[in-house]
Motif scaffolding. Structure first.
Motif, PDB file in Angstrom:
ATOM      1  N   LEU A   1       0.860  -1.183   0.000  1.00  0.00           N
ATOM      2  CA  LEU A   1       0.000   0.000   0.000  1.00  0.00           C
ATOM      3  C   LEU A   1       0.894   1.231   0.000  1.00  0.00           C
ATOM      4  O   LEU A   1       2.027   1.177   0.481  1.00  0.00           O
ATOM      5  CB  LEU A   1      -0.891   0.017   1.248  1.00  0.00           C
TER       6      LEU A   1
ATOM      7  N   GLN B   1      -2.231   5.507   1.657  1.00  0.00           N
ATOM      8  CA  GLN B   1      -3.257   4.474   1.861  1.00  0.00           C
ATOM      9  C   GLN B   1      -3.139   3.853   3.241  1.00  0.00           C
ATOM     10  O   GLN B   1      -4.138   3.614   3.920  1.00  0.00           O
ATOM     11  CB  GLN B   1      -3.137   3.381   0.792  1.00  0.00           C
ATOM     12  N   ASN B   2      -1.893   3.593   3.674  1.00  0.00           N
ATOM     13  CA  ASN B   2      -1.687   3.028   5.004  1.00  0.00           C
ATOM     14  C   ASN B   2      -2.291   3.922   6.072  1.00  0.00           C
ATOM     15  O   ASN B   2      -2.967   3.449   6.988  1.00  0.00           O
ATOM     16  CB  ASN B   2      -0.183   2.845   5.271  1.00  0.00           C
TER      17      ASN B   2
ATOM     18  N   LYS C   1      -4.647   6.167   5.591  1.00  0.00           N
ATOM     19  CA  LYS C   1      -6.101   6.277   5.415  1.00  0.00           C
ATOM     20  C   LYS C   1      -6.840   5.093   6.048  1.00  0.00           C
ATOM     21  O   LYS C   1      -7.958   5.237   6.535  1.00  0.00           O
ATOM     22  CB  LYS C   1      -6.446   6.396   3.925  1.00  0.00           C
ATOM     23  N   VAL C   2      -6.182   3.928   6.034  1.00  0.00           N
ATOM     24  CA  VAL C   2      -6.770   2.764   6.699  1.00  0.00           C
ATOM     25  C   VAL C   2      -6.909   3.037   8.197  1.00  0.00           C
ATOM     26  O   VAL C   2      -7.958   2.804   8.805  1.00  0.00           O
ATOM     27  CB  VAL C   2      -5.886   1.512   6.465  1.00  0.00           C
ATOM     28  N   VAL C   3      -5.836   3.573   8.788  1.00  0.00           N
ATOM     29  CA  VAL C   3      -5.838   3.864  10.220  1.00  0.00           C
ATOM     30  C   VAL C   3      -6.825   4.995  10.525  1.00  0.00           C
ATOM     31  O   VAL C   3      -7.597   4.923  11.492  1.00  0.00           O
ATOM     32  CB  VAL C   3      -4.411   4.245  10.692  1.00  0.00           C
TER      33      VAL C   3
ATOM     34  N   ALA D   1      -9.501   5.880   8.977  1.00  0.00           N
ATOM     35  CA  ALA D   1     -10.893   5.410   8.914  1.00  0.00           C
ATOM     36  C   ALA D   1     -11.282   4.726  10.214  1.00  0.00           C
ATOM     37  O   ALA D   1     -12.359   4.979  10.758  1.00  0.00           O
ATOM     38  CB  ALA D   1     -11.074   4.459   7.734  1.00  0.00           C
ATOM     39  N   ALA D   2     -10.393   3.884  10.727  1.00  0.00           N
ATOM     40  CA  ALA D   2     -10.717   3.130  11.943  1.00  0.00           C
ATOM     41  C   ALA D   2     -10.907   4.056  13.137  1.00  0.00           C
ATOM     42  O   ALA D   2     -11.668   3.752  14.051  1.00  0.00           O
ATOM     43  CB  ALA D   2      -9.634   2.098  12.229  1.00  0.00           C
ATOM     44  N   ALA D   3     -10.194   5.203  13.134  1.00  0.00           N
ATOM     45  CA  ALA D   3     -10.290   6.113  14.268  1.00  0.00           C
ATOM     46  C   ALA D   3     -11.287   7.238  14.000  1.00  0.00           C
ATOM     47  O   ALA D   3     -11.421   8.155  14.819  1.00  0.00           O
ATOM     48  CB  ALA D   3      -8.912   6.694  14.586  1.00  0.00           C
ATOM     49  N   GLY D   4     -11.958   7.205  12.867  1.00  0.00           N
ATOM     50  CA  GLY D   4     -12.911   8.256  12.543  1.00  0.00           C
ATOM     51  C   GLY D   4     -12.255   9.592  12.260  1.00  0.00           C
ATOM     52  O   GLY D   4     -12.831  10.654  12.503  1.00  0.00           O
TER      53      GLY D   4
ATOM     54  N   ASP E   1      -9.840  12.246   6.021  1.00  0.00           N
ATOM     55  CA  ASP E   1      -8.742  12.050   5.072  1.00  0.00           C
ATOM     56  C   ASP E   1      -7.906  13.319   4.896  1.00  0.00           C
ATOM     57  O   ASP E   1      -6.728  13.245   4.561  1.00  0.00           O
ATOM     58  CB  ASP E   1      -9.297  11.592   3.722  1.00  0.00           C
TER      59      ASP E   1
END
Ligand SMILES: Nc1ncnc2c1ncn2[C@@H]1O[C@H](COP(=O)(O)OP(=O)(O)OP(=O)(O)O)[C@@H](O)[C@H]1O
Ligand SMILES: [Mg+2]
Lengths: 258, 237
Positions: B92, B96-97, B99-101, B103-106, B109
Motif C-alpha cells: 500500500l 493508503q496506510n 487512510k486505513v488507520v 478510517a478506523a479512528a474516525g 482524510d
C-alpha cells in the motif's frame, strides 16, 4: 461503522485481493467451459450425456469453483495483518480486538460474496456461450440459477469467514494458505470419495449439496444422491461459519501482538 | 505536584524463564519529555508494548491517562505510538496506510494529508511503502502517531534510521510537539541527543528500574552518557 470502513479500505487497496478475484473468475470460467467438451466426447463413459439436464447442470455447477479463493481472501485479510505487522497499527487504533475481528469477519463475508457473485456470474455466462455451440446440449433444471445463486452467496460468505478464522488461528500466512489448499484439494475430496457419509458434512460436499444437483456418476466420484438436502447443507455451512467466527474472536483476544 | 500521565505498577513480563520486565514501578509526568533509557535487551520495548495493550502483563499493570490503554475511548486521539516494528503494509502507499488507520479512528482524510505534510512526506505519499527508505518509514510512523493529535506520544527509538538531517528534523519536531504541552515518553540510545531534549529520565536494566528523576537529578553534573554507564555498570545486559 469506522472499523468496517477501515477494513473495506484494507480490502480494496491491496492489489493481491484483486488478483484473487481475477484468478477465481479465470478458474471458474475455465472449468465451466471445458466441461461440455469433456462430456460431449467422454460423457457416455460417465453415464452423462450432454442432452441430459443433469449433464448441463454439472457444467454450470463448475461456476462455483472460485470458492477456494474466498477462503484465501479471508486468510490474507487476517494473517496478512500479522505477516506485515499491520496488526500493531490495527490494534493500537482499536484495542478492543473482538470488535476488530468481528468487523473483519463481516468484510470477509461481503468480499467472499462479491467474489463468488462475480466469478460465478461470469462463468455461467461463459458456460451458456460454450453450451450454445453444442447442438445436442439439453437445458438446465429450472432451479439451477437460483440454487447456484444461493450456493455462491452462502458459500462465499462462510468461506470468507472460515478464512479469517484460519488466519487468526494460524498466524503464519503461508502455512495457513498451503494448509487450506491441501485440505480442500486433497483431504476433503478424499474424504468425500472414501467416506461419503462423513464427507457430505464437510465444506466441499456442503457447497455442492447446495446446488441441489441430481447427478449420479460414480466414475467421476460424484453421486449427489447421498448429499444433504440443499437447505440443510446451507444451515450446516452457516454453522461452520458461526463456529469458526467464534473461534476467531475468542483466540485473537489473548495472544500478544508482535 | 504535576499530573501523572503514565503509571507502571509492579509491571512484570515473563517470556518463558526470562523476565523481560521485572516489577517495574514508575511514573511519567504530564507535559514533559521523558527519556526511557536502558541497554539493549533491558526491556524498554516490552514495557511500551505492555503499556499500549499489545502484550499482556504477566503481573502488575501499566496505566495511561488513568486507565488501561484498551479502555480509552478512541485511543488514537489520546495517545500516539511509534514502536520498533513499524507495521505498514508494503504494497500500500504511505497515504493508503494512513487512510486505513484514519478510517478506523474516525479521522478525516484531509488530516492524513496534513500529517504527511508535517513529516515532509507529501511527495512520497503516493509511493508504495516497500519502496520507502528506512528514514521515510520512520517519518510515516511519526505521521501515524500524530494523526489523532494526541496529548501523549510514546516513541520507541524514533531516531532509528534517520540521517543527521533527519535527526535534527526529529529534534525540532519533538520540541514543537512538546511546546504544545504534550507528554512524550521516548526511548533512545542516542544519549547526547537525549541530554538536550528530555526533561526527565527513566533508566532500566535487566527489566528493573535503576534510576528515575529529572535529568539534573540523574546526571548530577556529569553527562547523561557518563551517568548512564555508571548506573548500568557500563555493560550490555
Ligand atoms: N516475544 C518475545 N519472546 C521472548 N523474548 C522476548 C520477546 N520480546 C522480547 N523478548 C526478550 O525480552 C528482553 C527485553 O527485550 P526488549 O525488546 O524489551 O528490550 P529493549 O530494551 O527494547 O532493547 P533494545 O534497546 O535493543 O531495543 C530481551 O532479552 C528479549 O530477548
Ligand atoms: Mg527496543
Amino acid at each position: 461503522m469506522n472499523l468496517i470502513k477501515s477494513e473495506w479500505r484494507k480490502l480494496v487497496y491491496a492489489r493481491a485481493n484483486w488478483g484473487l478475484l481475477i484468478a477465481a473468475t479465470l478458474i471458474s470460467v475455465l472449468s465451466v467451459v471445458v466441461t461440455p467438451f469433456i462430456l460431449s466426447s467422454q460423457g457416455e463413459m460417465f453415464g452423462l450425456s450432454l442432452e441430459s439436464t443433469a449433464a448441463v447442470d454439472s457444467v454450470y455447477a463448475n461456476g462455483i469453483s472460485g470458492y477456494i479463493f474466498a477462503i484465501i481472501l479471508g486468510i490474507l485479510l487476517m494473517a496478512g495483518e500479522f505477516r506485515h505487522g499491520t496488526a500493531v497499527a490495527t490494534f493500537l487504533t482499536s484495542p478492543k480486538r473482538g470488535a476488530v475481528v468481528a468487523n473483519k469477519l463481516a468484510i470477509a463475508a461481503i468480499a467472499g460474496i462479491l467474489l463468488m457473485w462475480i466469478s460465478t456470474g461470469i462463468s455461467m455466462i461463459a458456460g451458456w456461450v460454450a453450451l450454445s455451440t453444442f447442438e445436442e446440449a439439453g437445458s438446465p433444471s429450472d432451479n439451477l440459477l437460483i440454487n447456484t445463486f444461493i450456493a455462491a452467496t452462502i458459500g462465499g460468505a462462510v468461506l470468507g469467514i472460515i478464512g479469517v478464522a484460519i488466519g487468526t488461528l494460524v498466524r503464519n500466512q503461508m502455512m495457513a494458505i498451503v494448509g487450506s489448499l491441501i485440505y480442500l484439494f486433497v483431504i476433503d475430496p478424499l474424504l468425500l470419495a472414501l467416506l461419503p457419509d462423513a464427507g457430505k458434512w464437510l465444506p466441499s460436499g456442503l457447497i455442492t449439496a447446495m446446488l441441489s444437483l441430481d447427478i449420479n456418476a460414480p466414475e467421476l466420484g460424484f453421486d449427489t444422491s447421498s448429499y444433504l438436502p440443499a437447505f440443510a447443507a446451507a444451515l450446516v455451512l452457516l454453522g461452520f461459519g458461526v463456529v469458526f467466527a467464534a473461534l476467531a474472536i475468542t483466540t485473537s483476544l489473548r495472544r500478544d501482538v508482535e | 505536584m504535576t499530573a501523572i500521565a503514565i503509571e507502571f505498577d509492579s509491571l512484570v513480563k515473563q517470556f518463558g524463564k526470562q523476565r523481560a520486565v521485572d516489577k517495574l514501578t514508575a511514573k511519567v509526568s504530564s507535559g514533559r519529555i521523558t527519556g526511557f533509557l536502558g541497554p539493549n535487551g533491558a526491556g524498554k520495548s516490552t514495557t511500551l508494548r505492555c503499556l499500549v495493550g499489545l502484550s499482556a502483563p504477566t503481573e502488575g499493570s501499566a496505566k495511561i491517562l488513568g486507565a488501561a490503554y484498551k479502555d480509552l475511548a478512541n485511543p488514537l486521539t489520546r495517545v500516539g505510538t511509534v514502536l520498533d516494528s513499524r507495521g505498514f503494509h508494503p504494497s500500500l502507499t504511505g497515504k493508503q496506510n494512513l487512510k486505513v488507520v484514519a478510517a478506523a479512528a474516525g479521522i478525516s482524510d484531509s488530516r492524513v494529508d496534513e500529517v504527511l505534510a508535517m513529516v515532509e512526506l507529501t511527495d512520497a505519499s503516493g509511493k508504495k511503502v516497500k519502496n520507502y527508505s528506512l528514514g521515510m518509514k520512520q517519518r510515516l510512523a511519526l505521521a501515524g502517531a500524530i494523526l489523532g493529535d494526541p496529548e501523549i506520544l510514546i516513541l520507541d527509538e524514533p531516531a532509528n534510521g534517520l540521517d543527521p538531517a533527519g535527526i535534527a528534523w526529529l529534534r525540532n519536531f519533538l520540541r514543537n510537539l512538546a511546546h504544545g504541552g504534550r507528554t512524550i515518553l521516548v526511548s533512545s540510545h542516542q544519549l547526547a541527543e537525549m541530554q538536550n531534549t528530555v526533561d526527565d529520565v527513566l533508566i532500566i536494566n535487566k527489566g528493573a528500574l535503576i534510576a528515575q528523576g529529572t535529568i539534573e537529578e540523574v546526571t548530577q553534573g556529569s553527562t547523561l552518557e557518563e551517568a548512564f554507564l555508571k548506573l548500568t555498570g557500563g555493560q550490555l545486559s
